[in-house]
Every structure is written in C-alpha cells, then in structure tokens.
Design a protein around this motif. Structure first.
Motif, PDB file in Angstrom:
ATOM      1  N   VAL A 129       1.316  -7.880  -0.106  1.00 49.89           N
ATOM      2  CA  VAL A 129       1.098  -6.872   1.062  1.00 49.89           C
ATOM      3  C   VAL A 129       1.432  -5.732   0.680  1.00 49.89           C
ATOM      4  N   SER A 130       0.679  -4.638   0.767  1.00 48.10           N
ATOM      5  CA  SER A 130       0.721  -3.358   0.344  1.00 48.10           C
ATOM      6  C   SER A 130       1.400  -2.569   1.535  1.00 48.10           C
ATOM      7  N   TRP A 131       2.233  -1.581   1.112  1.00 48.72           N
ATOM      8  CA  TRP A 131       2.908  -0.748   2.117  1.00 48.72           C
ATOM      9  C   TRP A 131       3.039   0.618   1.545  1.00 48.72           C
ATOM     10  N   GLN A 132       3.334   1.440   2.695  1.00 52.29           N
ATOM     11  CA  GLN A 132       3.379   2.798   2.370  1.00 52.29           C
ATOM     12  C   GLN A 132       4.831   3.232   2.882  1.00 52.29           C
ATOM     13  N   VAL A 133       5.751   3.452   1.997  1.00 53.07           N
ATOM     14  CA  VAL A 133       7.296   3.862   2.741  1.00 53.07           C
ATOM     15  C   VAL A 133       7.307   5.337   2.793  1.00 53.07           C
ATOM     16  N   GLY A 163      -5.524 -20.529   1.555  1.00 53.55           N
ATOM     17  CA  GLY A 163      -6.128 -20.805   0.334  1.00 53.55           C
ATOM     18  C   GLY A 163      -6.677 -19.528  -0.553  1.00 53.55           C
ATOM     19  N   PRO A 164      -6.968 -19.795  -1.762  1.00 53.27           N
ATOM     20  CA  PRO A 164      -7.068 -18.533  -2.613  1.00 53.27           C
ATOM     21  C   PRO A 164      -8.497 -17.947  -2.479  1.00 53.27           C
ATOM     22  N   SER A 165      -9.387 -18.100  -1.408  1.00 54.88           N
ATOM     23  CA  SER A 165     -10.663 -17.778  -1.498  1.00 54.88           C
ATOM     24  C   SER A 165     -10.576 -16.325  -1.276  1.00 54.88           C
ATOM     25  N   PHE A 166      -9.591 -15.626  -0.442  1.00 58.09           N
ATOM     26  CA  PHE A 166      -9.821 -14.202  -0.684  1.00 58.09           C
ATOM     27  C   PHE A 166      -8.215 -13.566  -0.807  1.00 58.09           C
ATOM     28  N   THR A 167      -7.994 -12.456  -1.264  1.00 56.60           N
ATOM     29  CA  THR A 167      -6.716 -12.042  -1.707  1.00 56.60           C
ATOM     30  C   THR A 167      -6.279 -10.657  -1.100  1.00 56.60           C
ATOM     31  N   LEU A 168      -5.094 -10.289  -0.924  1.00 61.10           N
ATOM     32  CA  LEU A 168      -4.877  -9.035  -0.198  1.00 61.10           C
ATOM     33  C   LEU A 168      -4.730  -7.981  -1.046  1.00 61.10           C
ATOM     34  N   ASP A 169      -5.260  -6.706  -0.812  1.00 61.30           N
ATOM     35  CA  ASP A 169      -5.207  -5.834  -2.133  1.00 61.30           C
ATOM     36  C   ASP A 169      -4.833  -4.465  -1.060  1.00 61.30           C
ATOM     37  N   GLU A 170      -4.753  -3.400  -1.719  1.00 57.91           N
ATOM     38  CA  GLU A 170      -4.534  -2.104  -1.301  1.00 57.91           C
ATOM     39  C   GLU A 170      -5.257  -1.412  -0.469  1.00 57.91           C
ATOM     40  N   ALA A 171      -6.552  -1.891  -0.076  1.00 56.41           N
ATOM     41  CA  ALA A 171      -7.405  -1.330   0.790  1.00 56.41           C
ATOM     42  C   ALA A 171      -6.802  -1.565   2.077  1.00 56.41           C
ATOM     43  N   PHE A 172      -6.105  -2.381   2.574  1.00 55.78           N
ATOM     44  CA  PHE A 172      -4.991  -2.454   3.723  1.00 55.78           C
ATOM     45  C   PHE A 172      -3.421  -2.446   3.425  1.00 55.78           C
ATOM     46  N   SER A 173      -2.775  -1.443   4.206  1.00 59.25           N
ATOM     47  CA  SER A 173      -1.369  -1.320   4.046  1.00 59.25           C
ATOM     48  C   SER A 173      -0.777  -1.174   5.355  1.00 59.25           C
ATOM     49  N   CYS A 191       3.101   7.530  -4.935  1.00 57.89           N
ATOM     50  CA  CYS A 191       3.070   8.230  -3.530  1.00 57.89           C
ATOM     51  C   CYS A 191       3.825   7.336  -2.313  1.00 57.89           C
ATOM     52  N   GLY A 192       4.552   6.707  -2.807  1.00 61.14           N
ATOM     53  CA  GLY A 192       5.241   5.823  -1.683  1.00 61.14           C
ATOM     54  C   GLY A 192       4.550   4.567  -1.331  1.00 61.14           C
ATOM     55  N   TRP A 193       3.773   4.207  -2.382  1.00 67.15           N
ATOM     56  CA  TRP A 193       2.811   2.765  -2.096  1.00 67.15           C
ATOM     57  C   TRP A 193       3.397   1.774  -2.825  1.00 67.15           C
ATOM     58  N   LEU A 194       3.673   0.660  -2.325  1.00 71.15           N
ATOM     59  CA  LEU A 194       4.005  -0.523  -3.209  1.00 71.15           C
ATOM     60  C   LEU A 194       3.376  -1.860  -2.588  1.00 71.15           C
ATOM     61  N   ARG A 195       3.563  -2.887  -3.509  1.00 72.43           N
ATOM     62  CA  ARG A 195       2.953  -4.259  -3.109  1.00 72.43           C
ATOM     63  C   ARG A 195       4.211  -5.015  -3.092  1.00 72.43           C
ATOM     64  N   ASP A 196       4.531  -5.742  -1.893  1.00 75.14           N
ATOM     65  CA  ASP A 196       5.739  -6.628  -1.907  1.00 75.14           C
ATOM     66  C   ASP A 196       5.332  -7.901  -2.831  1.00 75.14           C
ATOM     67  N   ARG A 197       6.406  -8.690  -2.554  1.00 75.45           N
ATOM     68  CA  ARG A 197       6.169  -9.912  -3.525  1.00 75.45           C
ATOM     69  C   ARG A 197       5.131 -11.141  -3.121  1.00 75.45           C
TER      70      ARG A 197
END
Length: 163
Positions: free
Chosen positions: A113-117, A66-76, A104-110
């Motif tokens: 989730v954050s990724w550094q490519v 559920g929506p209590s917590f959300t993913l963000d760029e603090a983790f990738s 700088c190579g960062w993105l969030r997928d659909r």
C-alpha cells in the motif's frame, strides 16, 4: 445516498494489513472479518476474505482475492502529520519490515500500500506569498525521501544553498 470508501485488493494479506494499521494509525479498528465461502477463486475456503475497518475513522474494505490485481502508487493514503516527530514516527513504522521509500514523502509499506507521509507545514510553506521561496522549498522537496520540515523552512527562507 450511498457511502464512498476505499476498497483495496490484496493477494492474501488483507487481515495482516488491517491489523497493522489498527495498531499503528490512531482511530483505526477492524469492524468485521468475513471468511471465504467455498468456490472463491484464489482464496482458500475459510481463509480471511473481506476485512472491514475504520482507518482513522474512514470506512475501508480490504479484500483478499489472489494475484489478479496488484496495488500500486496510482492510489495512496495521504497521512497528514503534526510536525517532524509524527512524520518520523509514521515514516519508520510504515517503511519497516520490507517497505520501500520513494521521493517527496511517498513510500510503499510491506503490504504494497502506498502512503504519502506529509507534515502540515508543507501546505503552509507551499501557500505562502513569496513565490521565489516556494520555488526554493519545492526544489528542496524534490530532493527528499522523507519530508524534513526544517529543510523546507530553510529552503523557503533562502538559508539553504540551491542544489
């Protein structure tokens, strides 16, 4: 001793994310899916609840809760690529269908989730002895969304005009 692994909280798309990564990232597979028992807040009984996977061989747990917590760029996830062709491939795949690119190579997928490519060449350029070249490459990197190996090399060598 216990095992350390990432545990990501999704609103309701953990299964979709795991299936996408299994199809996109080599050496990735879903190892188990647990459906929700009755009484789990924000998750329908019988819906996908916990997904265990090997993400490029690393154990990971995805949770629909559920929506209590959300993913963000603090983790990738840091995805090291062998050259520009791999950077281009993963950048396009991970940014597709609603992903958002950043600096700088960062993105969030659909799935949020954050990724550094990142090409392996970035570490090489940044560890070279010419500090002025590293500074030029860093300045060029700061102007990029997707990392471009040729531009990094040109900036390092002084062949790229400063911005």
């Amino acid at each position: 001793m216990g095992a350390v692994r990432p545990h990501l909280w999704f609103h309701d798309r953990a299964g979709d994310a795991a299936a996408f990564y299994a199809a996109t990232i080599p050496n990735t597979s879903i190892t188990s899916i647990v459906t929700a028992p009755p009484g789990i807040p924000d998750v329908d009984e019988g819906a996908t609840f916990i997904v265990e996977l090997q993400l490029d061989g690393m154990p990971a747990t995805f949770l629909n809760a559920g929506p209590s917590f959300t993913l963000d760029e603090a983790f990738s996830f840091y995805l090291t690529c062998d050259g520009q062709e791999e950077v281009d491939h993963y950048w396009e795949a991970l940014a597709a269908d609603g992903g958002q690119t950043s600096q700088c190579g960062w993105l969030r997928d659909r799935f949020g989730v954050s990724w550094q490519v990142v090409p392996r060449q970035l570490d090489d350029v940044m560890s070279r002895p010419d500090k002025a070249g590293v500074a030029r490459a860093t300045a060029a990197l700061m102007q990029m969304t997707k990392i471009d190996v040729a531009t990094l090399e040109a900036a390092y060598s002084g062949e790229l005009a400063s911005t």
